[in-house]
Design an enzyme around this catalytic site. Sequence first.
Site: not given
Ligand code: NDP
Length: 457
Positions: A111, A151
Amino acid sequence: MVLPSEPEFEQALGELSESIKEFLAANPSYKKAFEVVQVPERVIQFRVVWEDDQGRTQVNRGYRVQFNSALGPYKGGLRLHPSVNLSILKFLGFEQIFKNALTGLSMGGGKGGSDFDPKGKSDNEIRRFCYAFMSELQRHIGADTDVPAGDIGTGAREVAYMFGAYKKLRNEFVGVLTGKGLTWGGSHIRPEATGYGLIYYVEHMIAKACPEYSLNKSETLVAISGSGNVAQYTALKVLELGATPLSLSDSKGTLIAKSTVRGEGFTKEHVEKIAELKLRGGSLESIASEFGSKFEYHAGKRPWTLLPKVHIALPSATQNEVSGEEADALIKAGVRIVAEGSNMGCTPEAIEVFEKSRLAGGPNAVWYAPGKASNCGGVAVSGLEMAQNSQRLNWTQAEVDAKLKKIMADCYEICLDAGSKWSGERKADVLPSLLVGANVGGFIKVADAMRVQGDWW
Ligand code: NDP
């Protein structure tokens, strides 16, 4: 020895250690593997200096944790978020090792990322940051060494800039990143993979634990947090199947559908509108009023305490986004399935609440799936992207989707099987722990490969 200054990593380590206790007691030789596997093979830290639109020097911290290469090249995403530090990246890299093992594909765990905040940056600033970041990272990665992906904060645009930088610096067009554009080495279904895979996994859980809450029924109510990549495609798959998504959230607050009347949740058009907003870096708050009186925005809140009735809960935003009290609220609202789209979405307190409910058995028991199992679809399709790059071929959408479904089904079976063997004596109506199953199933596979390769003896 784990430093207390790494709370997220310690939490992930503690969860694995607790989950594999029974297996280790019966197989004490593996204790050595556990000692070895918790130390990363390599941690790289570097300086990223870039120029903002005013011509000023900006500096950020860059990282890559190359945790384990027993099963294949290091594989795992790059997180761009101001909260990024070594503890968070070590926890994510550690989880990734076992998650990748559960996909059945040849991928090690890693990572990386930076404390750079993409929010509020211009497209040119993002490009200059990505090029600066890759100017150092390029010397540590490669198609057969370490293959990063997206991510939080790293979407299609950032992957494209980083790929462009790597190609210029190394003069080679290779599959060194996944999540690439479809016309230049990307795979069908990669953007959708984590959300779709999560739902494919959940369909197996529902079929076994509570078929009355099939996702083909509009009266099945689904709570989702987040509104980024994972949350969007999770919601779209829920809608495609026919169930009702009731919530989406972001770092500032939550938007919920007020009515629990069948079918009156978010629609495909709503999700598409949010996707467009998020591409521009906007917040849900700014468009809440456009959703009309059937929706309600709650500033500073997560979805879990806001819904009077919910059957399936899918945390899909970030780590530790469900507390013990929120888990209690979900149980009161009637939740039966909790599966993480995010990594380590539930706090240890929330997991305890869900596992206690599972152990109590009976018709209201909750079944919990950890992210390393239920969200492995994203990295699985990244693995399929690597396979297509090696062949220099592009598989069809239907082919990739069929393979993703099979991988999620196999992952579920591994978790169920190992969970049945290693989660203690249970009454007939108590489901096995998928937490234990995922951790033991992933651990055995990695530990065995490490042993034959001479990493421990
Ligand atoms: P994105 O950046 O596309 O979206 C993240 C989302 O989570 C946004 O809505 C963001 O809000 C919100 N967010 C981020 N940080 C916080 C926080 N501290 N408190 C509350 N809300 C928060 O990321 P992904 O959708 O790709 O990832 C989401 C999760 O899934 C993560 O844990 C990631 O590690 C996991 N994941 C992702 C994969 C992938 O293929 N993308 C694969 C496997 C797991 P805002 O828009 O306001 O920033």
